[in-house]
Design a protein around this motif. Structure first.
Motif, PDB file in Angstrom:
ATOM      1  N   SER A  22       0.628  -1.141   0.043  1.00 23.20           N
ATOM      2  CA  SER A  22       0.094   0.073   0.103  1.00 23.20           C
ATOM      3  C   SER A  22       0.666   1.307  -0.136  1.00 23.20           C
ATOM      4  N   ALA A  23       0.192   2.504  -0.355  1.00 23.47           N
ATOM      5  CA  ALA A  23       0.939   3.559  -0.234  1.00 23.47           C
ATOM      6  C   ALA A  23       1.890   3.993   1.033  1.00 23.47           C
ATOM      7  N   GLN A  24       1.494   3.676   2.133  1.00 26.57           N
ATOM      8  CA  GLN A  24       2.131   3.981   3.336  1.00 26.57           C
ATOM      9  C   GLN A  24       1.590   2.784   4.343  1.00 26.57           C
ATOM     10  N   THR A  25       2.613   1.969   4.937  1.00 27.25           N
ATOM     11  CA  THR A  25       2.293   1.146   5.667  1.00 27.25           C
ATOM     12  C   THR A  25       3.288   1.104   7.072  1.00 27.25           C
ATOM     13  N   VAL A  26       2.742   1.537   8.122  1.00 25.26           N
ATOM     14  CA  VAL A  26       3.467   1.784   9.502  1.00 25.26           C
ATOM     15  C   VAL A  26       4.070   0.511   9.978  1.00 25.26           C
ATOM     16  N   PHE A 102       8.333   3.072   8.408  1.00 23.40           N
ATOM     17  CA  PHE A 102       7.418   2.911   7.554  1.00 23.40           C
ATOM     18  C   PHE A 102       7.779   2.430   6.103  1.00 23.40           C
ATOM     19  N   HIS A 104       6.774   2.990   2.064  1.00 18.76           N
ATOM     20  CA  HIS A 104       6.164   3.981   1.016  1.00 18.76           C
ATOM     21  C   HIS A 104       6.659   3.519  -0.369  1.00 18.76           C
ATOM     22  N   GLU A 105       5.607   3.140  -1.142  1.00 22.14           N
ATOM     23  CA  GLU A 105       6.067   2.878  -2.486  1.00 22.14           C
ATOM     24  C   GLU A 105       6.984   2.065  -2.635  1.00 22.14           C
ATOM     25  N   ARG A 111      10.885   8.212   9.727  1.00 26.52           N
ATOM     26  CA  ARG A 111      10.376   9.673   9.995  1.00 26.52           C
ATOM     27  C   ARG A 111      10.860  10.130  11.335  1.00 26.52           C
ATOM     28  N   GLU A 122      15.740   7.381   4.055  1.00 21.73           N
ATOM     29  CA  GLU A 122      15.269   6.175   3.350  1.00 21.73           C
ATOM     30  C   GLU A 122      16.556   5.231   3.829  1.00 21.73           C
TER      31      GLU A 122
END
Length: 139
Positions: A22-26, A102, A104-105, A111, A122
């Protein structure tokens, strides 16, 4: 296979991994540590791509950090309130630095857990290489 997909398989287990991320996964701090203990990660600033530093996760409570061109600094790891926090030996104020990990893509990111600073880094490399730092604590 990308770092994000590798980490997803470790965190979620291959049987539960969907065909896409998914777009963002914690990622919980515990799952993050499950995936990185015994490994060395390179952290890059998300906007510039510059190497911030390299961290070796010796165990679930101790890491060693090396900034480019500097020596090694050992840190104590804690996991309060869904964050992963590091208190390094050279920290003058005694306040840990905390992050939210997290995906993301399909990229592993962290963060800074601060409302005033949205710094994002990253992870671009995960290896089993040692930083070869002297006097590595084992506990």
């Amino acid at each position: 296979m990308t770092i994000g997909r590798i980490l997803c398989r470790v965190i979620l287990g291959a049987a539960f991994l969907p065909g896409w991320v998914s777009a963002q996964t914690v990622i919980t701090p515990q799952a993050f540590l499950d995936a990185v203990v015994g490994k060395t990660l390179e952290f890059h600033e998300i906007r510039s791509g510059e190497l911030v530093g390299t961290e070796q996760f010796l165990n679930r409570t101790v890491s060693v950090w090396r900034e480019e061109g500097r020596g090694c600094v050992y840190g104590q790891i804690t996991t309060p309130n869904g964050q992963i926090c590091f208190l390094y030996d050279n920290d003058p104020d005694g306040v840990p630095v905390c992050w939210w990990p997290f995906l993301h893509e399909d990229r592993l990111l962290v963060r800074l857990a601060s409302l005033s600073d949205g710094e994002i880094q990253e992870v671009r490399s995960i290896t089993e290489d040692s930083l070869n730092c002297p006097s590595t604590p084992i506990s």
